[in-house]
Design a protein around this motif. Structure first.
Motif, PDB file in Angstrom:
ATOM      1  N   VAL A   1      51.878  37.805  31.421  1.00  0.00           N
ATOM      2  CA  VAL A   1      51.063  38.101  32.606  1.00  0.00           C
ATOM      3  C   VAL A   1      50.061  39.194  32.230  1.00  0.00           C
ATOM      4  CG1 VAL A   1      51.134  38.982  34.978  1.00  0.00           C
ATOM      5  CG2 VAL A   1      52.949  37.461  34.140  1.00  0.00           C
ATOM      6  N   ARG A   2      48.815  38.983  32.634  1.00  0.00           N
ATOM      7  CA  ARG A   2      47.751  39.937  32.261  1.00  0.00           C
ATOM      8  C   ARG A   2      47.284  40.730  33.475  1.00  0.00           C
ATOM      9  NH1 ARG A   2      42.095  37.460  30.288  1.00  0.00           N
ATOM     10  NH2 ARG A   2      41.879  37.149  32.541  1.00  0.00           N
ATOM     11  N   PHE A   3      47.374  42.046  33.347  1.00  0.00           N
ATOM     12  CA  PHE A   3      46.800  42.952  34.345  1.00  0.00           C
ATOM     13  C   PHE A   3      45.494  43.498  33.777  1.00  0.00           C
ATOM     14  CE2 PHE A   3      51.107  44.446  36.341  1.00  0.00           C
ATOM     15  CZ  PHE A   3      51.073  43.383  37.233  1.00  0.00           C
ATOM     16  N   SER A   4      44.466  43.573  34.611  1.00  0.00           N
ATOM     17  CA  SER A   4      43.220  44.195  34.163  1.00  0.00           C
ATOM     18  C   SER A   4      42.559  44.951  35.314  1.00  0.00           C
ATOM     19  CB  SER A   4      42.267  43.150  33.568  1.00  0.00           C
ATOM     20  OG  SER A   4      42.120  42.030  34.421  1.00  0.00           O
ATOM     21  N   PRO A   5      42.900  46.237  35.449  1.00  0.00           N
ATOM     22  CA  PRO A   5      42.294  47.076  36.489  1.00  0.00           C
ATOM     23  C   PRO A   5      40.874  47.483  36.071  1.00  0.00           C
ATOM     24  CG  PRO A   5      43.772  48.393  35.137  1.00  0.00           C
ATOM     25  CD  PRO A   5      43.821  46.986  34.598  1.00  0.00           C
ATOM     26  N   HIS A   6      40.193  48.280  36.875  1.00  0.00           N
ATOM     27  CA  HIS A   6      38.898  48.828  36.439  1.00  0.00           C
ATOM     28  C   HIS A   6      38.884  50.315  36.789  1.00  0.00           C
ATOM     29  CE1 HIS A   6      35.009  48.756  34.740  1.00  0.00           C
ATOM     30  NE2 HIS A   6      34.574  47.594  35.199  1.00  0.00           N
ATOM     31  N   PHE A   7      37.767  50.959  36.536  1.00  0.00           N
ATOM     32  CA  PHE A   7      37.701  52.419  36.689  1.00  0.00           C
ATOM     33  C   PHE A   7      38.013  52.891  38.105  1.00  0.00           C
ATOM     34  CE2 PHE A   7      33.736  53.326  39.027  1.00  0.00           C
ATOM     35  CZ  PHE A   7      33.186  52.044  39.078  1.00  0.00           C
ATOM     36  N   TYR A   8      37.740  52.067  39.087  1.00  0.00           N
ATOM     37  CA  TYR A   8      37.888  52.497  40.483  1.00  0.00           C
ATOM     38  C   TYR A   8      39.258  52.150  41.052  1.00  0.00           C
ATOM     39  CZ  TYR A   8      37.315  47.599  41.577  1.00  0.00           C
ATOM     40  OH  TYR A   8      37.513  46.247  41.645  1.00  0.00           O
ATOM     41  N   SER A   9      40.092  51.447  40.259  1.00  0.00           N
ATOM     42  CA  SER A   9      41.404  51.026  40.766  1.00  0.00           C
ATOM     43  C   SER A   9      42.211  52.270  41.125  1.00  0.00           C
ATOM     44  CB  SER A   9      42.157  50.208  39.714  1.00  0.00           C
ATOM     45  OG  SER A   9      41.394  49.086  39.321  1.00  0.00           O
ATOM     46  N   LYS A  10      42.836  52.234  42.272  1.00  0.00           N
ATOM     47  CA  LYS A  10      43.561  53.434  42.732  1.00  0.00           C
ATOM     48  C   LYS A  10      44.932  53.521  42.058  1.00  0.00           C
ATOM     49  CE  LYS A  10      41.259  54.166  47.105  1.00  0.00           C
ATOM     50  NZ  LYS A  10      40.965  53.293  48.238  1.00  0.00           N
TER      51      LYS A  10
END
Ligand SMILES: Cc1ncc(COP(=O)(O)O)c(C=O)c1O
Length: 377
Positions: A351-360
């Motif tokens: 399973v792949r998680f990919s948040p970004h800079f604004y993810s809380k």
């Protein structure tokens, strides 16, 4: 930073950890598209010069984002795949030429080279599994190798390659260097000059937070004339807009790769999205993203049975964390997370998680807790 959280307005309860697939738009992008729609309704293209100005700003932002020498080095294309095809079907191959890729590439960066098989081009796939994947790739480059083409960040494992080292290795071996940069640009700094890229490409709909259907193609200015063109039209001519002219030549700039009318709607959206990334600053974006990735890696590693398939070394990863759980089917884990509105992907070994800079931070904690509960079932 907190003011930039206002730029995102995800539905309550949604944990969007899927930027490596498609990034959500910032508020300003949604508003720019709404304004553009309204303008089209009311005025048609009466203000076309302002559209052209937006498109020029987009090229400038993209050039800065990848540290290209000039905005003239940037072609606006439909997709990463299209840009890879411009390279593959533009170079003058000889029978026996070889292309080196990794064995973990997204299909776009494999099939385009395999499609050259009937021209006698051989594709060599190199395993990235060893301790020094860059050495494996460079060692595979022999006297018949014309080009090395790799993803900056592997879409499934999240492994990030040392592009400066690969670029230098290609230069000394006289091998062309092509980088599918879609999983890095917008997430981390990217520098075509430092990496000595001959070609780099990326679509705007992942880490750049734009819409699908508009990407960038960088081609080093010195190589540009060597790429044979396979699509022709009014927009790619040196004397753009001189419709009565009978003598023509392709534009010297990268516009030569853009045969017809531009994707103005996409340009309007992507320009707005990149304005946000530039305001935040790509080094700040990267630093914040790395905090979220660190949080994910540590949280997941503390769950009994979790296997991480993404390197722990910060120099070898970007915005992707892929995991599986011993004794559990990854498809079921993925489906259970998605059902709980944790938006992720099923890729490669798990399973792949990919948040970004604004993810809380809180959302990441919640996602990790969900995985913990699933692992204990
Ligand atoms: C590494 C990589 N390359 C290429 C693509 C596809 O890009 P495009 O749709 O812009 O051709 C993807 C999409 O997931 C990807 O992860």
């Amino acid at each position: 930073m907190s003011m930039f959280h206002d730029e995102f307005d995800h539905a309550p309860g949604l944990r969007y950890l899927n930027h490596a697939a498609i990034g959500p738009w910032p508020r300003r992008t949604s508003e720019a598209v709404t304004r553009f729609a309204r303008e089209n309704l009311r005025l048609g293209a009466s203000e076309y010069p302002t559209w052209l100005a937006t498109e020029r700003r987009l090229r400038e932002r993209l050039a800065r984002l990848i540290h290209a020498p000039s905005r003239d080095d940037i072609a606006l294309v439909k997709s990463t795949s299209e840009a890879l095809s411009l390279v593959a079907f533009g170079l003058d191959w000889a029978r026996g030429d070889q292309v080196v890729i990794s064995d973990e590439e997204f299909p776009s960066n494999r099939v385009v080279w395999e499609a050259l098989g009937d021209r006698g081009v051989e594709v060599k796939q190199v395993s990235l599994a060893g301790a020094d994947p860059e050495a494996s790739l460079l060692t595979a480059c022999g006297p018949r190798t014309r080009l090395l083409s790799v993803s900056a960040v592997q879409f499934a494992s999240g492994l990030r390659l040392d592009l400066a080292r690969l670029g230098e290795g290609c230069r000394v071996r006289n091998v062309l260097f092509c980088v599918d940069a879609i999983q890095q640009i917008g997430a981390l700094p990217f520098d075509v000059q430092r990496y000595q890229c001959d070609f780099a490409m990326a679509d705007g709909h992942k880490w750049m937070l734009g819409p699908e259907g508009l990407g960038l193609f960088y081609c080093r200015a010195e190589i540009r004339p060597q790429l044979e063109l396979n699509a022709y039209g009014w927009h790619m001519l040196e004397h753009l807009g001189d419709f009565d002219r009978r003598q023509w030549q392709p534009a010297r700039s990268a516009r030569r790769f853009e045969c017809g009318s531009p994707n103005m709607l996409g340009a309007c959206a992507l320009e707005a999205s990149l304005s946000l990334l530039e305001e935040v600053g790509i080094t700040t974006v990267a630093a914040h993203l790395q905090m979220r990735i660190e949080q994910l890696l540590q949280g997941l590693a503390a769950i009994p049975g979790v296997q991480l398939h993404t390197p722990a070394d910060p120099d070898k990863r970007a915005g992707i964390v892929t995991f599986s759980i011993d004794g559990h089917d990854s498809t079921q884990i993925y489906q259970a997370l998605t059902a709980k509105r944790t938006i992720c992907a099923l890729r490669g070994a798990g399973v792949r998680f990919s948040p970004h800079f604004y993810s809380k931070e809180r959302l990441i904690d919640e996602a990790v807790q969900q995985v913990r509960r699933l692992a204990m079932r």
